[in-house]
Motif scaffolding. Structure first.
Motif, PDB file in Angstrom:
ATOM      1  N   PHE A 195       0.867  -1.190   0.000  1.00  0.00           N
ATOM      2  CA  PHE A 195       0.000   0.000   0.000  1.00  0.00           C
ATOM      3  C   PHE A 195       0.893   1.226   0.000  1.00  0.00           C
ATOM      4  O   PHE A 195       1.995   1.200   0.567  1.00  0.00           O
ATOM      5  CB  PHE A 195      -0.864   0.037   1.264  1.00  0.00           C
ATOM      6  N   ILE A 216       3.783   0.603   2.541  1.00  0.00           N
ATOM      7  CA  ILE A 216       3.469  -0.350   3.614  1.00  0.00           C
ATOM      8  C   ILE A 216       3.347  -1.717   2.966  1.00  0.00           C
ATOM      9  O   ILE A 216       2.471  -1.934   2.127  1.00  0.00           O
ATOM     10  CB  ILE A 216       2.134  -0.002   4.306  1.00  0.00           C
ATOM     11  N   ALA A 268       2.011  -4.949   3.207  1.00  0.00           N
ATOM     12  CA  ALA A 268       1.028  -5.659   4.026  1.00  0.00           C
ATOM     13  C   ALA A 268       1.173  -7.173   3.892  1.00  0.00           C
ATOM     14  O   ALA A 268       0.858  -7.911   4.826  1.00  0.00           O
ATOM     15  CB  ALA A 268      -0.378  -5.228   3.643  1.00  0.00           C
ATOM     16  N   TYR A 273      -1.894 -11.140  14.977  1.00  0.00           N
ATOM     17  CA  TYR A 273      -2.225  -9.925  15.726  1.00  0.00           C
ATOM     18  C   TYR A 273      -2.814  -8.866  14.804  1.00  0.00           C
ATOM     19  O   TYR A 273      -2.706  -8.961  13.576  1.00  0.00           O
ATOM     20  CB  TYR A 273      -0.967  -9.377  16.406  1.00  0.00           C
ATOM     21  N   SER A 274      -3.377  -7.832  15.415  1.00  0.00           N
ATOM     22  CA  SER A 274      -3.912  -6.700  14.667  1.00  0.00           C
ATOM     23  C   SER A 274      -2.810  -6.077  13.807  1.00  0.00           C
ATOM     24  O   SER A 274      -1.685  -5.901  14.279  1.00  0.00           O
ATOM     25  CB  SER A 274      -4.451  -5.686  15.684  1.00  0.00           C
ATOM     26  N   GLY A 275      -3.126  -5.809  12.555  1.00  0.00           N
ATOM     27  CA  GLY A 275      -2.153  -5.170  11.665  1.00  0.00           C
ATOM     28  C   GLY A 275      -1.192  -6.151  11.005  1.00  0.00           C
ATOM     29  O   GLY A 275      -0.320  -5.766  10.236  1.00  0.00           O
ATOM     30  N   SER A 276      -1.379  -7.459  11.260  1.00  0.00           N
ATOM     31  CA  SER A 276      -0.433  -8.445  10.706  1.00  0.00           C
ATOM     32  C   SER A 276      -0.689  -8.730   9.215  1.00  0.00           C
ATOM     33  O   SER A 276       0.150  -9.325   8.545  1.00  0.00           O
ATOM     34  CB  SER A 276      -0.509  -9.753  11.510  1.00  0.00           C
ATOM     35  N   GLY A 277      -1.870  -8.334   8.713  1.00  0.00           N
ATOM     36  CA  GLY A 277      -2.157  -8.538   7.290  1.00  0.00           C
ATOM     37  C   GLY A 277      -3.285  -9.522   7.023  1.00  0.00           C
ATOM     38  O   GLY A 277      -3.543  -9.885   5.864  1.00  0.00           O
ATOM     39  N   LYS A 278      -4.017  -9.926   8.064  1.00  0.00           N
ATOM     40  CA  LYS A 278      -5.076 -10.938   7.900  1.00  0.00           C
ATOM     41  C   LYS A 278      -6.159 -10.482   6.919  1.00  0.00           C
ATOM     42  O   LYS A 278      -6.505 -11.212   5.996  1.00  0.00           O
ATOM     43  CB  LYS A 278      -5.758 -11.249   9.251  1.00  0.00           C
ATOM     44  N   SER A 279      -6.692  -9.276   7.149  1.00  0.00           N
ATOM     45  CA  SER A 279      -7.790  -8.811   6.281  1.00  0.00           C
ATOM     46  C   SER A 279      -7.315  -8.669   4.842  1.00  0.00           C
ATOM     47  O   SER A 279      -8.013  -9.074   3.907  1.00  0.00           O
ATOM     48  CB  SER A 279      -8.320  -7.454   6.745  1.00  0.00           C
ATOM     49  N   THR A 280      -6.115  -8.111   4.688  1.00  0.00           N
ATOM     50  CA  THR A 280      -5.586  -7.936   3.335  1.00  0.00           C
ATOM     51  C   THR A 280      -5.472  -9.300   2.661  1.00  0.00           C
ATOM     52  O   THR A 280      -5.856  -9.468   1.495  1.00  0.00           O
ATOM     53  CB  THR A 280      -4.209  -7.240   3.391  1.00  0.00           C
ATOM     54  N   GLU A 311     -13.092 -11.977  10.610  1.00  0.00           N
ATOM     55  CA  GLU A 311     -13.395 -11.678  12.030  1.00  0.00           C
ATOM     56  C   GLU A 311     -14.908 -11.790  12.295  1.00  0.00           C
ATOM     57  O   GLU A 311     -15.491 -10.939  12.977  1.00  0.00           O
ATOM     58  CB  GLU A 311     -12.892 -10.281  12.405  1.00  0.00           C
TER      59      GLU A 311
HETATM   60  N1  LIG Z   1      -6.092   0.515   2.217  1.00  0.00           N
HETATM   61  C1  LIG Z   1      -4.955   0.584   2.914  1.00  0.00           C
HETATM   62  N2  LIG Z   1      -4.087   1.627   2.726  1.00  0.00           N
HETATM   63  C2  LIG Z   1      -2.923   1.700   3.398  1.00  0.00           C
HETATM   64  N3  LIG Z   1      -2.518   0.766   4.299  1.00  0.00           N
HETATM   65  C3  LIG Z   1      -3.324  -0.273   4.529  1.00  0.00           C
HETATM   66  C4  LIG Z   1      -4.584  -0.418   3.857  1.00  0.00           C
HETATM   67  N4  LIG Z   1      -5.184  -1.571   4.290  1.00  0.00           N
HETATM   68  C5  LIG Z   1      -4.338  -2.109   5.191  1.00  0.00           C
HETATM   69  N5  LIG Z   1      -3.221  -1.338   5.341  1.00  0.00           N
HETATM   70  C6  LIG Z   1      -2.067  -1.617   6.210  1.00  0.00           C
HETATM   71  O1  LIG Z   1      -1.629  -2.946   5.961  1.00  0.00           O
HETATM   72  C7  LIG Z   1      -1.263  -3.599   7.168  1.00  0.00           C
HETATM   73  C8  LIG Z   1      -2.110  -4.860   7.345  1.00  0.00           C
HETATM   74  O2  LIG Z   1      -3.464  -4.474   7.574  1.00  0.00           O
HETATM   75  P1  LIG Z   1      -4.659  -5.527   7.736  1.00  0.00           P
HETATM   76  O3  LIG Z   1      -5.925  -4.745   7.896  1.00  0.00           O
HETATM   77  O4  LIG Z   1      -4.578  -6.504   6.640  1.00  0.00           O
HETATM   78  O5  LIG Z   1      -4.260  -6.236   9.106  1.00  0.00           O
HETATM   79  P2  LIG Z   1      -5.162  -7.139  10.074  1.00  0.00           P
HETATM   80  O6  LIG Z   1      -4.267  -8.218  10.573  1.00  0.00           O
HETATM   81  O7  LIG Z   1      -6.393  -7.539   9.374  1.00  0.00           O
HETATM   82  O8  LIG Z   1      -5.502  -6.114  11.242  1.00  0.00           O
HETATM   83  P3  LIG Z   1      -6.845  -6.014  12.158  1.00  0.00           P
HETATM   84  O9  LIG Z   1      -6.964  -7.321  12.879  1.00  0.00           O
HETATM   85  O10 LIG Z   1      -6.549  -4.866  13.089  1.00  0.00           O
HETATM   86  O11 LIG Z   1      -7.977  -5.731  11.222  1.00  0.00           O
HETATM   87  C9  LIG Z   1      -1.443  -2.575   8.273  1.00  0.00           C
HETATM   88  O12 LIG Z   1      -0.200  -1.941   8.505  1.00  0.00           O
HETATM   89  C10 LIG Z   1      -2.442  -1.594   7.690  1.00  0.00           C
HETATM   90  O13 LIG Z   1      -2.283  -0.308   8.246  1.00  0.00           O
END
Ligand SMILES: Nc1ncnc2c1ncn2[C@@H]1O[C@H](COP(=O)(O)OP(=O)(O)OP(=O)(O)O)[C@@H](O)[C@H]1O
Length: 248
Positions: A11, A18, A20, A39-46, A166
């Motif tokens: 990203f 970043i 991801a 953990y939060s921010g680890s990249g799961k949603s992406t 989630e």
């Molecule tokens: N659209 C975006 N633009 C910029 N950075 C992004 C975007 N989407 C995700 N990120 C970044 O990519 C990284 C992974 O985010 P992601 O949402 O995939 O994590 P996650 O494990 O699902 O977190 P959570 O459990 O808090 O939802 C994070 O650093 C986040 O800030």
């Protein structure tokens, strides 16, 4: 089968990069319940959003049943997206539509006749055990009932894969159990492959057959659930299994 091959996702935010996802490769078998934990921010949603290409990877390839979907245009993707349903933490229901219309929505987009839609929605309402809520609006439902409606909507077009982002994180433990048991039943009875991302280890323990652990965009460990729980290899997995809330 779902196959991710060397997926990277970068990203750009205010000229900052970043990363991801870093070189993520995963194979998920047909009919499996596969958990991705981190953990939060680890990249799961992406990661889960790349499976249906809601997020296009910066590089890497995605295959669904041996077809490379990452090579398809948005238009060519339409029939493949129908094979992949998705549910979310906050349900994403249409608040101005009844339960019936929420479930009917994806079917109406396919041009299905009203009679057929009614038949299919009734079938789905029975599956989620909410026949009596057909005419209610989402605001009148509990969190667990809203997630059931979201599951029915995701199943409306008969997908082969269900992605759960989630899906139980906003629910109390008892409601979580009932949603997980519905997901398990859907997997068993309809043969739907389920990919579930969560930060809740107990969710993975309850229904997943295999698990991958993601940290800072990388898959750091994957195994069958019993082995991962019994003999976690990485310190992060061990910490996820035994969280401590020590504060200074
Ligand atoms: N659209 C975006 N633009 C910029 N950075 C992004 C975007 N989407 C995700 N990120 C970044 O990519 C990284 C992974 O985010 P992601 O949402 O995939 O994590 P996650 O494990 O699902 O977190 P959570 O459990 O808090 O939802 C994070 O650093 C986040 O800030």
């Amino acid at each position: 089968m779902i196959k991710l091959e060397e997926i990277n996702k970068i990203f750009y935010k205010k000229n900052k990069e970043i990363q991801a996802l870093k070189n993520v490769s995963l194979t998920i078998a047909k009919g499996e319940i596969f958990g991705i934990i981190g953990y939060s921010g680890s990249g799961k949603s992406t990661l889960v959003r790349t499976i249906n290409l809601l997020e296009r990877p910066t590089s890497g390839r995605i295959f669904i049943a041996d077809k490379e979907i990452s090579a398809l245009s948005e238009k060519q993707l339409i029939p493949f997206r129908r094979q992949i349903g998705m549910i979310f933490q906050h349900f994403n229901l249409l608040s101005s539509c009844t339960v019936f219309d929420n479930i009917a929505f994806p079917l109406s987009l396919t041009g299905m006749s009203n009679d057929k839609i009614k038949e299919r929605v009734t079938e789905l309402l029975t599956l989620i055990d909410l026949q009596d809520k057909s005419d209610d609006y989402p605001a009148a439902l509990s969190g667990g009932q809203k997630q059931r409606v979201a599951i029915a909507r995701a199943l409306a077009s008969d997908p082969e894969i269900l992605l759960c982002d989630e899906a139980t994180s906003a629910l109390d433990p008892q409601t979580t159990r009932s949603i997980l048991s519905l997901l398990k039943r859907i997997n068993r009875e309809l043969g739907i492959t389920i990919v579930l991302i969560t930060h809740q280890m107990e969710v993975v323990r309850a229904i997943c057959q295999r698990v991958a652990v993601i940290s800072q965009g990388e898959i750091i460990e994957q195994n069958t659930a019993p082995i991962l729980f019994d003999r976690p290899e990485s310190p992060i997995t061990r910490e996820l299994l035994n969280p401590t809330l020590l504060i200074d």
